[in-house]
Design an enzyme around this catalytic site. Structure first.
Site, PDB file in Angstrom:
ATOM      1  N   SER A  12       5.498   3.049  -0.123  1.00 30.13           N
ATOM      2  CA  SER A  12       5.616   1.952   0.843  1.00 30.13           C
ATOM      3  C   SER A  12       6.611   2.342   1.942  1.00 30.13           C
ATOM      4  CB  SER A  12       6.042   0.670   0.101  1.00 30.13           C
ATOM      5  OG  SER A  12       6.027  -0.427   0.960  1.00 30.13           O
ATOM      6  N   ASP A  64      -5.260  -2.684  -0.150  1.00 28.82           N
ATOM      7  CA  ASP A  64      -3.951  -2.866   0.497  1.00 28.82           C
ATOM      8  C   ASP A  64      -4.158  -3.395   1.914  1.00 28.82           C
ATOM      9  OD1 ASP A  64      -1.404  -2.639   1.604  1.00 28.82           O
ATOM     10  OD2 ASP A  64      -1.028  -0.637   0.807  1.00 28.82           O
ATOM     11  N   HIS A 118      -1.285  -3.554  -2.181  1.00 30.52           N
ATOM     12  CA  HIS A 118      -0.182  -2.654  -1.838  1.00 30.52           C
ATOM     13  C   HIS A 118       0.689  -2.315  -3.044  1.00 30.52           C
ATOM     14  CE1 HIS A 118       2.747  -0.779   0.754  1.00 30.52           C
ATOM     15  NE2 HIS A 118       3.698  -1.566   0.319  1.00 30.52           N
TER      16      HIS A 118
END
Lengths: 383, 383
Positions: free
Chosen positions: A149, A319, A352
């Protein structure tokens, strides 16, 4: 927030002054980190983990702290990041409130928390700080840098700013720049905090004068974008809360399981994260653009990453915050830069955050990549 | 909010009392609507339009109100919904603040606005009100009912509750039930309003004591989910605001074009929509489930729609709020119910709101469907 710094935390003093990309410098700043496994004599077996926005450095249990970490199934003896072979270092991001210096830390000049006097924070500053730690640990070249991330942004920045600093790279749900949808989401999260009267221009405390409502809203919106509609369809459907879990006197109060799930996530987060740190780290992601020095051309930004031998880039099809096109873009750019790169689009339903929970898919993928990664560099082997 | 009722509005008095599905009844309630074209002698050429949550009944310009409507390119002489052939009726949803009775309307019993004393509102109530209007206009059978977004829910409810009320149906970005991702988004929008101190338990005014911050947040989150990441990548990229459009003294203030776009949308919305109406209509969508009477089985709910001859169901691939699987589900169910149904997945980049802006794709699709729709029913032709 001191009580939320994991007991296994170690500290590294950054060079002082530590200059910041967008101006200003930090005095006496430090990074919090944890380690697992042992660095070999040649300092060639180090794996650096750069995290998303909210995690601390306690990625896994260890001797100093037996509590499970946020990536417990990934890191440890015999686990995908095998600490029998690798010396693993996880860094708490610069600007965070989990041990590293950030807006909630005391400014050495005043003894008071920086709050909004903290200089503007960029992903590049975090990369510079991580590089200083790597050198400080006596490591010239990492075996691998793993970034998830926001950490995926930080890792790309580290690789671009310090050519050859790593032989291998695992980029998970990362991005080479922030796109407008993600900027919009983060902007709204920040606005929720800023609009809370208790935020008070950054001057609050951790108790009564904490912007709890703003942080709850920001976290809920975060969780909505960290997971996926698909996962929730299967998990919650249209299930209602039991009557004893509902407050029927509250107009428009919680009624569906999914609402209660968000509320529970939000409650676990508030008072455990510093709102100003949230604002700073959130904005640093918006600003990140690996193509910045190349007229916005990401491919050229990625092409500047030299000396990287092997990379694994993983994206998740569900995501919405760091959409899979962004990981495709990273993989293509690294390939063009001459790195042997594998792109892995994961069908995980969890969006995500899949890398935190989808052990079955992410574990074997990371394990296989690291297993195949030579302990020494290709060039070193010749010597 | 009276100043925001379009001048071409007409009113229909609902039966009084008007019973509400979840309990209670409205006294002296009415629906606001507009019409275009002329009803033929057999009352066989009527097209009813049921809207999304926020639009008023002014879908297009006309004699009574020459101002462009929110679907101006869709409705008019020679346009896809051709008013030379069709008598078009657009209804402002029950519970709205654009003319129809809702929480902002005066309660006949007290002379004061209902506010939270308004009974719980469901999609089914809106369908019942629309059915009463149709009958009140002397129409036994609609040629077509068109429903967009929330209106797509209302249209399915109308068709299920009043078998045979329409020969044709166009469902655009609709849903047969609310899914948890959409519930989560709407729950957060409502929370933003409820947390605004000026909402004050529903007791505010349109001026100083209006929950502007809560409504701005709700609207921004709405716009984020009404459009798509793909559209914004092309439209905004990472473009910054000019320095004169930035307030550099505002910490974490607007910096990117996409943030300014959201802010402009939000400013146009606040003070033009009633917060309590927003809460009621938003919750009505969460509650909607066409499978409710069938143990949650949507297919059985759709199978209860009888007497419908032809349907066009349109979804948008980039829609995250009413994802395209929901329109696929509607189309499959209507087909199983014996209706000749065409499913059209649109590649529009604009997300949920594509039907408002993607004239090139939606115009011809709706035009072709209506052109092929016989003026009289299949059964009527035999007679």
């Amino acid at each position: 927030m001191a009580e939320f710094i994991p007991p296994g935390t170690r500290w590294f003093d950054l060079p002082s002054p530590f200059p910041m990309k967008r101006g200003g410098a930090l005095q006496g700043a430090r990074l919090a980190y944890e380690t697992w496994g042992r660095l070999d004599a040649a300092a060639s077996n180090a794996v650096l983990i750069l995290t998303g926005m909210s995690p601390d450095a306690h990625a896994a249990s260890g001797e100093a702290d037996p509590a499970p970490g946020w990536w417990e199934w990934m890191i440890g003896p015999g686990k995908p990041i095998d600490t029998r072979r690798w010396f693993v270092v996880c860094v708490n991001a610069l600007g965070s409130c989990k041990g590293s210096t950030g807006p909630a830390s005391a400014d050495a000049a005043t003894g008071e928390p920086y709050r909004l006097a903290f200089p503007e924070l960029s992903i590049e500053d975090g990369a510079d700080a991580a590089a200083a730690l790597v050198r400080g640990l006596g490591i010239q070249r990492l075996a691998c840098v793993v970034g998830n991330s926001m950490g995926g942004m930080s890792a790309l920045s580290l690789l671009a700013r310090y050519p050859g600093i790593a032989r291998g790279h695992v980029n998970i749900c990362g991005a080479a720049r922030a796109l407008p949808f993600s900027i919009a989401i983060r902007s709204l999260q920040r606005e929720a905090i800023r609009l809370d009267p208790r935020w008070n221009g950054g001057d609050y405390d951790d108790a009564e004068h904490y912007p709890e409502n703003g942080m709850r809203m920001a976290r809920k919106l975060g969780v909505i974008t960290y997971r996926s509609a698909l996962e929730w369809d299967g998990r919650f459907g249209r299930v209602r809360l039991d009557s004893e879990r509902r407050d029927d006197d509250e107009p428009f109060g919680l009624e569906f399981e999914v609402e209660s799930y968000l509320e529970a996530h939000a409650r676990r987060f508030v008072h455990r994260y510093d709102p100003n740190c949230y604002l700073y780290l959130s904005r640093s992601m918006d600003w990140f653009d690996l193509g910045e020095a190349h007229g916005g051309d990401i491919a050229r930004g990625l092409a500047a990453i030299t000396g990287l031998e092997r990379a694994l880039v993983i994206g998740v099809k569900t995501d919405i915050l760091f959409p899979i096109q962004q990981q495709e873009e990273i993989a293509a750019g690294l390939r063009d830069a001459g790195c042997a790169t594998r792109f892995l689009p994961m069908p995980s339903p969890q969006g995500h955050d899949a890398f935190l929970v989808d052990e079955e898919r992410f574990g074997p993928a990371v394990a296989a990549f690291l297993r195949a990664l030579p302990c020494t560099a290709v060039n070193d082997k010749v010597a």
